[in-house]
Design a protein around this motif. Structure first.
Motif, PDB file in Angstrom:
ATOM      1  N   GLU A 104       0.809  -1.212   0.000  1.00  0.00           N
ATOM      2  CA  GLU A 104       0.000   0.000   0.000  1.00  0.00           C
ATOM      3  C   GLU A 104       0.844   1.264   0.000  1.00  0.00           C
ATOM      4  O   GLU A 104       0.400   2.321  -0.467  1.00  0.00           O
ATOM      5  N   ASP A 105       2.046   1.210   0.530  1.00  0.00           N
ATOM      6  CA  ASP A 105       2.871   2.413   0.668  1.00  0.00           C
ATOM      7  C   ASP A 105       3.698   2.722  -0.578  1.00  0.00           C
ATOM      8  O   ASP A 105       4.369   3.766  -0.630  1.00  0.00           O
ATOM      9  N   PHE A 106       3.662   1.856  -1.563  1.00  0.00           N
ATOM     10  CA  PHE A 106       4.470   2.080  -2.767  1.00  0.00           C
ATOM     11  C   PHE A 106       3.883   3.209  -3.600  1.00  0.00           C
ATOM     12  O   PHE A 106       2.692   3.221  -3.911  1.00  0.00           O
ATOM     13  N   ASP A 107       4.721   4.174  -3.975  1.00  0.00           N
ATOM     14  CA  ASP A 107       4.320   5.319  -4.793  1.00  0.00           C
ATOM     15  C   ASP A 107       4.926   5.147  -6.185  1.00  0.00           C
ATOM     16  O   ASP A 107       6.091   5.475  -6.409  1.00  0.00           O
ATOM     17  N   TYR A 108       4.120   4.637  -7.116  1.00  0.00           N
ATOM     18  CA  TYR A 108       4.649   4.320  -8.439  1.00  0.00           C
ATOM     19  C   TYR A 108       5.129   5.562  -9.174  1.00  0.00           C
ATOM     20  O   TYR A 108       6.195   5.552  -9.803  1.00  0.00           O
ATOM     21  N   ALA A 109       4.358   6.648  -9.105  1.00  0.00           N
ATOM     22  CA  ALA A 109       4.735   7.856  -9.850  1.00  0.00           C
ATOM     23  C   ALA A 109       6.116   8.342  -9.437  1.00  0.00           C
ATOM     24  O   ALA A 109       6.917   8.778 -10.279  1.00  0.00           O
ATOM     25  N   THR A 110       6.419   8.270  -8.150  1.00  0.00           N
ATOM     26  CA  THR A 110       7.735   8.703  -7.661  1.00  0.00           C
ATOM     27  C   THR A 110       8.837   7.816  -8.221  1.00  0.00           C
ATOM     28  O   THR A 110       9.892   8.305  -8.663  1.00  0.00           O
ATOM     29  N   ASP A 111       8.609   6.504  -8.220  1.00  0.00           N
ATOM     30  CA  ASP A 111       9.619   5.586  -8.746  1.00  0.00           C
ATOM     31  C   ASP A 111       9.812   5.782 -10.247  1.00  0.00           C
ATOM     32  O   ASP A 111      10.952   5.770 -10.751  1.00  0.00           O
ATOM     33  N   PHE A 112       8.713   5.940 -10.974  1.00  0.00           N
ATOM     34  CA  PHE A 112       8.826   6.118 -12.424  1.00  0.00           C
ATOM     35  C   PHE A 112       9.598   7.393 -12.751  1.00  0.00           C
ATOM     36  O   PHE A 112      10.410   7.417 -13.689  1.00  0.00           O
ATOM     37  N   ALA A 113       9.352   8.454 -11.991  1.00  0.00           N
ATOM     38  CA  ALA A 113      10.009   9.733 -12.261  1.00  0.00           C
ATOM     39  C   ALA A 113      11.523   9.641 -12.126  1.00  0.00           C
ATOM     40  O   ALA A 113      12.262  10.467 -12.688  1.00  0.00           O
ATOM     41  N   LYS A 114      12.019   8.659 -11.391  1.00  0.00           N
ATOM     42  CA  LYS A 114      13.462   8.502 -11.193  1.00  0.00           C
ATOM     43  C   LYS A 114      14.131   7.766 -12.356  1.00  0.00           C
ATOM     44  O   LYS A 114      15.367   7.738 -12.447  1.00  0.00           O
ATOM     45  N   LEU A 115      13.335   7.150 -13.231  1.00  0.00           N
ATOM     46  CA  LEU A 115      13.916   6.398 -14.350  1.00  0.00           C
ATOM     47  C   LEU A 115      14.595   7.331 -15.347  1.00  0.00           C
ATOM     48  O   LEU A 115      14.168   8.472 -15.555  1.00  0.00           O
ATOM     49  N   ASP A 116      15.622   6.833 -15.995  1.00  0.00           N
ATOM     50  CA  ASP A 116      16.203   7.500 -17.157  1.00  0.00           C
ATOM     51  C   ASP A 116      15.414   7.001 -18.364  1.00  0.00           C
ATOM     52  O   ASP A 116      15.646   5.889 -18.862  1.00  0.00           O
ATOM     53  N   LEU A 117      14.458   7.807 -18.824  1.00  0.00           N
ATOM     54  CA  LEU A 117      13.558   7.353 -19.880  1.00  0.00           C
ATOM     55  C   LEU A 117      14.312   7.046 -21.167  1.00  0.00           C
ATOM     56  O   LEU A 117      13.934   6.124 -21.910  1.00  0.00           O
ATOM     57  N   ASP A 118      15.381   7.782 -21.441  1.00  0.00           N
ATOM     58  CA  ASP A 118      16.175   7.503 -22.641  1.00  0.00           C
ATOM     59  C   ASP A 118      16.783   6.101 -22.569  1.00  0.00           C
ATOM     60  O   ASP A 118      16.849   5.387 -23.577  1.00  0.00           O
ATOM     61  N   GLU A 119      17.224   5.715 -21.380  1.00  0.00           N
ATOM     62  CA  GLU A 119      17.798   4.379 -21.209  1.00  0.00           C
ATOM     63  C   GLU A 119      16.727   3.309 -21.412  1.00  0.00           C
ATOM     64  O   GLU A 119      16.973   2.286 -22.074  1.00  0.00           O
ATOM     65  N   VAL A 120      15.573   3.539 -20.854  1.00  0.00           N
ATOM     66  CA  VAL A 120      14.481   2.576 -21.019  1.00  0.00           C
ATOM     67  C   VAL A 120      14.142   2.423 -22.490  1.00  0.00           C
ATOM     68  O   VAL A 120      13.983   1.299 -23.003  1.00  0.00           O
ATOM     69  N   LYS A 121      14.026   3.539 -23.191  1.00  0.00           N
ATOM     70  CA  LYS A 121      13.681   3.490 -24.611  1.00  0.00           C
ATOM     71  C   LYS A 121      14.765   2.786 -25.426  1.00  0.00           C
ATOM     72  O   LYS A 121      14.463   2.065 -26.387  1.00  0.00           O
ATOM     73  N   ALA A 122      16.010   2.976 -25.050  1.00  0.00           N
ATOM     74  CA  ALA A 122      17.100   2.283 -25.742  1.00  0.00           C
ATOM     75  C   ALA A 122      16.985   0.778 -25.543  1.00  0.00           C
ATOM     76  O   ALA A 122      17.245  -0.013 -26.477  1.00  0.00           O
ATOM     77  N   ASP A 123      16.587   0.361 -24.356  1.00  0.00           N
ATOM     78  CA  ASP A 123      16.412  -1.068 -24.096  1.00  0.00           C
ATOM     79  C   ASP A 123      15.258  -1.631 -24.920  1.00  0.00           C
ATOM     80  O   ASP A 123      15.341  -2.749 -25.448  1.00  0.00           O
ATOM     81  N   VAL A 124      14.174  -0.869 -25.030  1.00  0.00           N
ATOM     82  CA  VAL A 124      13.050  -1.321 -25.855  1.00  0.00           C
ATOM     83  C   VAL A 124      13.465  -1.380 -27.319  1.00  0.00           C
ATOM     84  O   VAL A 124      13.117  -2.322 -28.043  1.00  0.00           O
ATOM     85  N   ALA A 125      14.219  -0.381 -27.769  1.00  0.00           N
ATOM     86  CA  ALA A 125      14.677  -0.365 -29.162  1.00  0.00           C
ATOM     87  C   ALA A 125      15.559  -1.566 -29.471  1.00  0.00           C
ATOM     88  O   ALA A 125      15.522  -2.120 -30.583  1.00  0.00           O
ATOM     89  N   ALA A 126      16.343  -1.996 -28.492  1.00  0.00           N
ATOM     90  CA  ALA A 126      17.200  -3.172 -28.697  1.00  0.00           C
ATOM     91  C   ALA A 126      16.353  -4.424 -28.861  1.00  0.00           C
ATOM     92  O   ALA A 126      16.644  -5.277 -29.714  1.00  0.00           O
ATOM     93  N   VAL A 127      15.309  -4.539 -28.065  1.00  0.00           N
ATOM     94  CA  VAL A 127      14.392  -5.679 -28.198  1.00  0.00           C
ATOM     95  C   VAL A 127      13.720  -5.658 -29.563  1.00  0.00           C
ATOM     96  O   VAL A 127      13.509  -6.696 -30.198  1.00  0.00           O
ATOM     97  N   LEU A 128      13.421  -4.471 -30.031  1.00  0.00           N
ATOM     98  CA  LEU A 128      12.725  -4.294 -31.305  1.00  0.00           C
ATOM     99  C   LEU A 128      13.470  -4.975 -32.455  1.00  0.00           C
ATOM    100  O   LEU A 128      12.855  -5.514 -33.383  1.00  0.00           O
TER     101      LEU A 128
END
Length: 765
Positions: A74-98
């Motif tokens: 119940e105490d997990f704050d997803y928006a806070t955790d997501f905001a800490k991500l490096d979105l460019d890094e995530v997108k690069a990982d998805v692009a590699a899977v692509l």
């Protein structure tokens, strides 16, 4: 009373009632007694109440609101955790899977571009404007029935391809965000510039109970009536879609690409597209942009006979580990893959963004043919002379382009045709339209922009987001609130007037797409101010009083201002405190300031009409627009408000005690002191000295008479009496009818009331 909701509820999660006869258990031979569907010999699964008595009210959806499992805590704050991500890094990982083609599911043209776009689209595409259900938020495509819908064939593979990315980022990247992001990455890797991306979608952990339609078989449609002006005996395709449904057939996201019910009627297909996409919140230009843009990349899969295709994931054995649709022909994948049964690509650049779709649509004349799997599709009349579309796996092979019946509607439909013709001459305009339409498709169920998280959130806001202005003033203080409460008490407004207005403002909220609610005070704007359920004359009087209080306060020059939205909610709190005092109890109803007032320009009339209640059991309101019985409409509304069974129960009782029925109706007002917050509703409902009977000529209305004298004591609706007739609801009602139950009732009512008032306060989450 008949329960029209039973078919909706039991069919809702893809659990289709078995057709055929019903067995009559021993001793259950009298009319009205329970009858259970025939079950296979040796079936030892438990029988629930609805197995025996299908008409008994099912409260499962409200129980889900209380017991939703969340392994993240119940105490997990997803928006806070997501905001800490490096979105460019995530997108690069998805692009590699692509680009990382797997032997177990080879990538078309060496890229999963089309697959990931389809995954994102089908995750988001279930959204419907009527009740806000469906959409990508929650990641419901992971669960049944959506996971096993025929239209989602082989998307189980797409999610498995993304699993390494999901596993890497864990709880900081929800499935629902990752799925939509993968579609954006696929478009961008193909050379398209997207409008932006917002994270913030949280994952559900169990399937949402949704009514997807009346059919008991996939890829069938009994949800339309004839409404296109053409008589049925002339072969008209029925176009009027019933209820709040969006898709045209059970198990489809939108429409049948072969044409309505498989009939390759191009113009009828255009009408069906308009109906369906319109129900999903898209206008003609947005619809055309999505179809053109969505079919610019990727291909159809129908290389093998559908007889080769195995069971969907929900029906496959445990050894399949969640995979479905196993293809037994050839390699079963790659060049032998079959999903929709249609086969071929639309363009010469199926892995690269281009304007070739519209070029082909207008440059060729088309003839009807069938795919290797037997599906109806279209190829150029001179197909053997225009084989320029590359094969997905053999670089030496080329094919003619294909079009579906729905594609040709983009050319020949009298409304879509001029739009796509204009884009054929100006591809840049098409690109801009698709970027905005794709953003809307993938974000419209997220609610207000206050929920958006991430570095790619666009600055521009759209009217479909129900935008709110930013406050350029200070928030009122506790001393201000005390003063304003006094002003409200002196305004000459009744308890019921204040309660009804606050409730009307807040009850429009629906958790399905986070629309509605009191913030913005759209209760004072069209269309809400004119809805009959809101008692427009009373509403106008209350709003006028609040505007006078607002004007006086805001003219004080403190640098702080109060909104009508805050005053309406505060007025409800004042009324409840006074009503509790009249019953001999002192309570403090919670109030959190900070709401703002929207303008009429920020309020789309057509889309807000979808929020207009066809029924509201909390106010004992029921109209001919209601598609279900009053009780089931109450449960549906309670579910949209995320209420539990006890919360629904106390709110209904409290609204009756506060004399807050729509139009001042007295049904269910079981008290001699209306306006005082007592537990009289429960006490008198459960009083055995009263005998109830239907009122002749008034559906769902009953009268309660003294058993000895026959004197009329009360009138009620089905919504009132269900709290005494249904065993689960009666058990809750009894708690509040105890001799010492009033204080608990008032406390629980105040908490449930505050929950409803706060549902749309995303600025505080």
């Amino acid at each position: 009373m008949p329960n029209f909701f039973k078919s909706a509820l039991l069919l809702s999660a893809g659990t289709f009632l078995a057709s055929g006869s019903y067995a009559t258990p021993p001793g259950f031979n009298e009319p009205g007694m329970g009858q259970m569907p025939v079950r296979a010999a040796g079936d030892l699964t438990p029988r629930d109440v609805q197995d025996w008595w299908p008409e008994v009210v099912d409260l499962e959806r409200l129980r889900q609101n209380e017991t939703k499992a969340d392994p993240l805590g119940e105490d997990f704050d997803y928006a806070t955790d997501f905001a800490k991500l490096d979105l460019d890094e995530v997108k690069a990982d998805v692009a590699a899977v692509l680009k990382d083609s797997k032997d177990w599911w080879p990538a078309d043209y060496g890229s999963y571009t089309g697959l990931f776009i389809r995954l994102a689209w089908h995750s988001a595409g279930t959204y419907r404007s009527g009740d806000g259900r469906g959409g990508s938020d929650g990641g419901q495509i992971r669960f049944e029935p959506l996971n096993s819908w025929p239209d989602n064939g082989n998307l189980d593979k797409a999610r498995r391809l993304l699993w390494p990315v999901k596993q890497k980022y864990g709880r900081s990247l929800s499935w629902s965000d990752l799925i939509i992001l993968s579609g954006n990455v696929a478009l961008e890797q193909a050379g398209f510039k997207t409008f932006g991306f917002a994270g913030g979608r949280t994952d559900d952990w169990q399937p949402e109970l949704v009514y997807w339609g009346p059919e008991s078989k996939f890829l069938t449609a009994s949800r339309f009536s004839h409404g296109n002006g053409r008589p049925a005996d002339e072969g008209a395709i029925p176009q009027e879609l019933k209820q709040d449904l969006g898709a045209s057939e059970m198990g489809l996201i939108y429409v049948n690409p072969e044409g309505p019910e498989g009939n390759p009627d191009i113009l009828a297909s255009g009408e069906r597209i308009r109906t369906t996409f319109g129900r999903m919140g898209m206008n003609d230009e947005e619809t055309a942009a999505l179809i053109v843009g969505g079919h610019t990349l990727g291909k159809n899969h129908g290389a093998s006979s559908k007889d080769c295709i195995g069971k969907e994931p929900a029906a496959a054995g445990v050894e399949a580990q969640g995979f479905g649709w196993k293809n037994s022909c050839g390699t079963g994948a790659g060049p032998d893959a079959t999903t929709s049964g249609l086969e071929g690509a639309w363009t010469a650049t199926p892995d690269t963004w281009s304007s070739n779709y519209l070029e082909n649509l207008y440059n060729f004349e088309w003839r009807l043919t069938t795919s290797p799997a037997g599906a109806k599709q279209w190829i150029p009349v001179n197909a053997d002379q225009v084989e320029f579309v590359p094969d997905a796996f053999d670089p030496e092979k080329f094919h003619p382009p294909v079009m579906l019946t729905t594609d040709l509607a983009m050319r020949y439909d009298p409304k879509y045709g001029p739009i796509t013709k204009r884009w054929a001459e100006n591809p840049a305009a098409m690109d801009a339209a698709f970027a905005r339409a794709w953003f809307k498709l993938t974000h419209r169920d997220m609610g207000p922009a206050a929920r958006y998280v991430g570095s790619e959130v666009p600055d521009e806001q759209f009217v479909w987001q129900d935008p709110l202005p930013s406050a350029d003033y200070g928030t009122i203080t506790s001393s201000d609130i005390d003063m304003l409460e006094g002003k409200i008490r002196d305004a000459g407004l009744s308890t019921s007037d204040l309660v009804r207005t606050a409730w009307a403002a807040a009850v429009t909220y629906r958790d399905t797409d986070m629309r509605g609610g009191a913030n913005g005070s759209r209760i004072r704007l069209a269309p809400q101010k004119d809805w009959p359920v809101n008692d427009p004359e009373t509403l106008a009087r209350v709003i006028a009083a609040m505007e006078a209080i607002q004007a006086d306060f805001n003219a004080m020059g403190t640098g702080r201002k109060v909104s009508i939205a805050d005053l309406v909610v505060l007025g409800g709190a004042v009324a409840i405190e006074e009503a509790a005092k009249a019953a001999g109890h002192e309570i403090d109803v919670s109030f959190s300031p900070g709401r703002v007032d929207a303008t009429q320009d920020q309020t789309d009339l057509e889309s807000f009409e979808y929020l207009r209640p066809a029924a509201d059991g909390f106010r004992n309101f029921y109209s001919e627009r209601a598609r279900l019985s009053p009780t089931e409409m109450l449960i549906d509304r309670a579910d949209l408000l995320t209420l539990t069974v006890p919360e629904m129960t106390v709110l209904v009782a409290g609204m009756r005690a506060l004399d807050a029925n729509a139009d001042g109706a007295k049904h269910g007002v079981f008290t001699d002191t209306p306006g005082a917050l007592t537990n009289d509703f429960f006490v008198n409902l459960l009083d055995m000295r009263t005998e109830w009977s239907p009122v002749e000529g008034e559906e769902y209305v009953f009268e309660g008479r003294d058993r000895e004298t026959g004197e009329l004591k009360w009138t009620a609706t089905e919504v009132d009496l269900v709290f005494g007739s249904n065993s689960e609801l009666r058990a809750v009602a009894e708690v509040y009818a105890y001799a010492d139950g009033e204080e608990r009732f008032i406390k629980d009512f105040a908490q449930a009331w505050n929950k409803v008032m706060m549902l749309d306060r995303f600025d505080l989450r």
